[in-house]
Enzyme design. Structure first.
Site, mmCIF file in Angstrom:
data_model
loop_
_atom_site.group_PDB
_atom_site.id
_atom_site.type_symbol
_atom_site.label_atom_id
_atom_site.label_comp_id
_atom_site.label_asym_id
_atom_site.label_seq_id
_atom_site.Cartn_x
_atom_site.Cartn_y
_atom_site.Cartn_z
ATOM 1 N N HIS A 198 4.539 23.778 21.615
ATOM 2 C CA HIS A 198 4.943 25.146 21.307
ATOM 3 C C HIS A 198 5.110 25.961 22.593
ATOM 4 O O HIS A 198 5.866 26.933 22.631
ATOM 5 C CB HIS A 198 3.903 25.827 20.418
ATOM 6 C CG HIS A 198 3.798 25.243 19.049
ATOM 7 N ND1 HIS A 198 3.019 24.143 18.768
ATOM 8 C CD2 HIS A 198 4.383 25.593 17.876
ATOM 9 C CE1 HIS A 198 3.110 23.848 17.489
ATOM 10 N NE2 HIS A 198 3.931 24.714 16.920
ATOM 11 N N ASP A 226 11.728 19.135 15.214
ATOM 12 C CA ASP A 226 10.660 20.114 15.202
ATOM 13 C C ASP A 226 11.307 21.477 15.431
ATOM 14 O O ASP A 226 12.505 21.575 15.733
ATOM 15 C CB ASP A 226 9.619 19.789 16.280
ATOM 16 C CG ASP A 226 8.227 20.310 15.930
ATOM 17 O OD1 ASP A 226 8.128 21.207 15.075
ATOM 18 O OD2 ASP A 226 7.250 19.809 16.514
#
Length: 994
Positions: free
Chosen positions: A212, A285
């Protein structure tokens, strides 16, 4: 870019939706879509149900103007999301494919939802069939909310404790176990019609960065990947996995060109499609993560993801820009329309498999109830129970023995909330406990104060809560926590440590091996906290195994075992083979009774095989505005200046809801919850026999007509004793006022007996009552007549035989060993009044609302201490004693009552003429009077005048308890009996016990 040498092509099972790739519906939709609309079908955007209208409208624009293919929902609530999704679907030309990250169910994202345990919690379990069941239940939740794709399971092998992003989300560190568990979860979801998406390919378990926030690098060679990271993915692909999510990882062993794996054609087309033979949908993702945006701008990253072979792009940051750049890439030849069409056809095939070719809006009715169905709650609870892992148990301390020798305190570290935690409340269900708390970083002064406050306790149950998930923070274990634990150990107090956090947190507790016992619960859910307490006290047995290695002493697979069934267990009907609809049916029964004003509120407890499957409180302690009863009570006040009068307690403006730990006046259940256990103990000690005569135990009865009455006849209510004597009536004047000779408004040495609030009786009244019992005539005819009289006398028998008062004997011999904290007499001496449920507005004798003093007039004249009435308690503590009876006198590892004696006392003594056992009631000829139509002849129990009830059904191994104050505001209310509430409750329990 260079692809690593390929192994022989896999014979992977094709996902079920592939059969629709060329279906008439898919073909027809493809014909209606323009090239740009086909590209738009490959984008999933983020949606929320807890945001402002402007955010919702922006999603509508993407749906209506650009025709995006799907949504991935994040935070919000189930009903809000369902309404929003109905709106979005109504705006879509092609129904939207809807996904969510539901690794531990929909509750991972939505409030007010049942949550399943984290994957690491489940990684050490052996009953993997439950993981399949969990998958099916999660799929049901998804479908009920109109969703079709779950971005789960995580099949990363977490062999690196320093991993900052996977950790508790992984099944563990063993590839075979991760594959096994992930495959079961996948099968459950897909068999129930929801696409499973394994993640994070090719393996996110051994990294030290969070994708992230940055692009992690997997620094291992191909051989290691093939032996550790890739096997779970291969296993799921072979089993028919429908979806795969590719992570943002730099994997030099798979692609020599640096960059995220999401954009790597060698990894996606080469390894995943060709080598592994994956035939399902490939998802990226989230495309807004730094793992990809740090290298490529929005739009360009999306184009590269499609070139690499991804089918669906999740969470693209700029849809209009991305679609323009995809069109430009097709025009320039970087992409082909044929590639776009292949991806689009896969998406449409999945939509048909999910039923979107026959789309129907989500039905909002009963949505919350359906999502939190009993089976889901059972699965979550059962999975958590099996995960509880015992790491240390010196001298077999757990389950705890001899509660009467323990002074227990709980200490929560990591919480500054003034409220007790779920763990502390669960501990209090088992034993009297003092509760303490401290922040994770207390000051030195606070540490000193805690040490001092905890000194009186010989057992401290420490729970580490509010722990972090990140290795950078030592998983929430602070230096102050370690300092306090060391100080407590140095005080030579017995410590039981419960860790409600990551398994890796255990390694950060410095003096772990100086604790007497260590319980690992993995997370801080209410279930985990409750079940950790149950493991400590023996309601459940510890059976979990570590899914990862914590230290050399605690390797993967380690876990000590303890036996279950030591004390009451708290679970769900399905745990013991009961119909999960039991609670709904009891709700309906009690709801009808409340609506008919049979009682203002009550407690229900049902247990089977020692497992409490329903423990619930209903209604309020009182009715709102029962002033009419108060006015009636006021209507005969004495005009004498010094006449004893007690204050009239007024009703609260808002009735107080009944809680599980409120105390009820048990009335005649006192006979079975106080007098009977005392006599059982005495008989076991050779100090009492039912085959002896009354005169042998009560000297003041010698020479009376009761001296030769056999105790067996007395206890079976066929000794010709009068049913009752209204002792209090002769203590009044003709005008109804109480005589000052016997009562005073204040206590003193001469008037020490509490009768009601502001009303005290003369100390010689018990002797007067005993004398009156001795002088009372016997019934003319023999036969069964239920009588209070002998039970009034049993406290004297106990005192004569033991030298202890009735209440102290019971506390020492029965209630403390049981951990029955609430059972006892004169409850206002031990509990706040707000926890004690009022009974009648007594208009004839005490002229007040009876609140905290016994309802029965005779027991009141004895100061609230009698063998026939006067005991107070809650349903949970009543259940402990009732379960002791059901278990043949054994509870908590102690044989409190001799089993042979128990068997004798609970069998019918004089059938068929008299249904009674010794003290215990048994089914009447008309079973609805006291038991149920399906109750067996082996069953037994008792009722109480105030509206209380317990019954034991050995044939079904059931204990059923109902506590009410049906006499509020008046005893003339007989609706509890008229509606057969007690017998109906027992009948429901029997019918549910399959």
């Amino acid at each position: 870019m260079r692809r690593a040498a390929a192994e022989p092509r896999s014979t992977a099972k094709a996902p079920a939706f592939n059969r629709y790739l060329h279906s008439p519906w898919v073909d027809s939709v493809m014909r209606t879509l323009t090239p740009d609309q086909r590209a738009a079908q490959l984008f999933m955007v983020a949606a929320y149900s807890n945001r402002k209208r402007i955010d919702e409208d922006s999603i509508s624009t993407l749906i209506q103007r650009y025709g995006i293919g799907g949504l991935i929902f994040f935070q919000g609530g189930p009903v809000r999301q369902a309404k929003l999704l109905n709106r979005y679907q109504s705006q879509a030309k092609v129904p939207l494919l809807v996904a969510m990250d539901g690794e531990w169910g929909v509750g991972m994202r939505l409030d007010s939802m049942v949550k399943f345990p984290y994957q690491m919690s489940l990684g050490g379990e052996t009953d993997t069939t439950l993981l399949y069941d969990m998958g099916r239940e999660v799929a049901y939740q998804f479908k009920r909310l109109g969703m079709h794709v779950n971005f789960a399971p995580v099949v990363d092998v977490n062999n690196n404790p320093a991993n900052p992003v996977i950790g508790f989300r992984s099944w563990g560190e063993n590839p075979a176990a991760v594959a096994r568990d992930g495959r079961q979860y996948m099968r459950g979801m897909q068999d129930a019609g929801v696409l499973a998406v394994a993640k994070h390919f090719p393996g996110h378990g051994d990294v030290d960065a969070d994708s992230h926030l940055a692009l992690p690098t997997v620094r291992v060679d191909r051989r290691r990947l093939d032996s550790l990271e890739l096997p779970p993915f291969r296993s799921l692909v072979a089993g028919g996995l429908g979806g795969m999510m590719v992570a943002h990882l730099n994997v030099p062993a798979l692609d020599t060109v640096p960059g995220p794996s999401t954009l790597s054609r060698p990894i996606i087309e080469g390894l995943l499609r060709q080598e592994m033979g994956f035939k399902g949908l490939i998802f990226t993702d989230a495309m807004n993560m730094k793992g990809v945006t740090s290298m490529f701008a929005p739009g360009e990253a999306d184009v590269r993801a499609l070139i690499a072979g991804n089918d669906i792009l999740e969470f693209s940051k700029n849809i209009p820009l991305a679609l323009r750049m995809v069109r430009a890439a097709v025009d320039s030849g970087r992409l082909t329309q044929q590639e776009i069409d292949v991806h689009c056809r896969r998406v449409l095939a999945l939509k048909q498999w999910a039923g979107l070719n026959r789309y129907r809006p989500i039905k909002l009715q009963n949505l919350y109830e359906d999502l939190n169905a009993p089976h889901a709650q059972y699965l979550s609870h059962r999975l958590t129970e099996l995960s509880i892992t015992l790491l240390r148990n010196q001298k077999s301390l757990l389950p705890l023995q001899r509660l009467d020798t323990l002074r227990v305190a709980t200490l929560v570290l990591g919480s500054t909330s003034p409220d007790t935690t779920d763990f502390q409340r669960a501990v209090a269900d088992y034993a009297p406990t003092a509760h303490f708390r401290a922040a994770a970083t207390p000051t030195l002064d606070e540490l000193a104060q805690l040490r001092t406050a905890l000194k009186p306790y010989n057992l401290i149950l420490v729970s580490l809560q509010n722990l972090g998930r990140l290795p950078a923070t030592s998983f929430g274990i602070t230096p102050e926590t370690n300092l306090l634990l060391r100080e407590l150990v140095n005080q030579r107090q017995t410590l039981v440590l419960s860790v409600f956090g990551s398994a890796y947190a255990v390694a950060k507790v410095r003096d772990l091996d100086r604790a007497a016992a260590v319980v690992l619960a993995y997370q801080e859910s209410p279930n985990a906290q409750n079940l950790a307490a149950q493991a400590i006290f023996g309601g459940i047995g510890a059976s979990g195994r570590l899914p990862v290695t914590v230290s050399d002493r605690y390797p993967r697979g380690f876990g000590l075992r303890t036996a279950s069934g030591f004390r009451l267990r708290y679970a769900n009907p399905e745990d013991v083979g009961m119909d999960p609809r039991l609670e709904a049916r009891v709700d309906s029964l009690v709801g009808r009774a409340l609506a008919a004003q049979a009682f203002p509120g009550g407690q229900v407890l049902i247990a089977r095989r020692g497992t409490v499957v329903l423990r619930k409180s209903y209604g309020n302690q009182t009715y709102a505005g029962f002033e009419s009863g108060e006015r009636e009570a006021r209507s005969g006040k004495s005009k004498e200046k010094d006449a004893p009068r007690s204050p009239l307690l007024t009703s609260p403006s808002v009735p107080r809801p009944v809680k599980n730990d409120d105390l009820y006046d048990l009335a005649s259940m006192t006979k079975l919850m106080a007098a009977t256990p005392a006599l059982l103990k005495l008989q076991g000690q050779g100090k009492f026999s039912p085959d002896s005569a009354m005169g042998n135990y009560f000297g003041f009865l010698r020479g009376t007509n009761k001296a030769d009455l056999k105790m067996r006849d007395v206890l079976a209510h066929q000794a010709r004793l009068k049913a009752w004597i209204p002792f209090w009536q002769e203590l009044r004047k003709k005008n109804g006022e109480l005589r000052r000779r016997y009562f005073r408004a204040d206590s003193s040495a001469r008037f020490p007996l509490p009768v009601a609030a502001g009303l005290w009786a003369r100390k010689d009244l018990p002797a007067r009552i005993y004398k009156e019992i001795g002088e009372s005539p016997l019934n003319d005819k023999p036969g069964y007549v239920y009588s209070d009289l002998s039970f009034i006398l049993y406290p004297e028998l106990v005192k004569a035989r033991t030298g202890q008062t009735f209440d102290s004997y019971l506390q020492q011999q029965v209630y403390r060993p049981l951990g029955a904290t609430t059972l006892g007499f004169r409850p206002t001496n031990r509990f706040p009044r707000k926890r004690i449920v009022p009974t009648e507005v007594d208009s004839a004798f005490r002229r007040q609302l009876l609140h905290g003093t016994v309802h029965d007039e005779g027991a009141a004249l004895l100061g609230g201490l009698s063998g026939h009435a006067g005991l107070f308690g809650d349903a949970n503590d009543v259940a402990k004693l009732a379960q002791t009876y059901a278990w043949g006198g054994r509870y908590g590892g102690q044989q409190l009552f001799d089993k042979t004696i128990m068997d004798e006392w609970t069998r019918c003594q004089f059938c068929p003429d008299n249904r009674r056992a010794l003290a215990f009631d048994r089914p009447a000829a008309n079973p609805t009077v006291n038991s149920a139509k399906s109750a067996s002849q082996r069953s037994y129990g008792h009722t109480g005048f105030t509206g209380t009830y317990f019954w034991v059904e050995p044939e079904k191994d059931l204990v059923v308890i109902l506590l009410t104050n049906r006499v509020h505001p008046t005893r003339r209310n007989n609706k509890l009996g008229d509606l057969s509430v007690r017998s109906s409750l027992l009948q429901l329990a029997i019918e549910a016990a399959r």
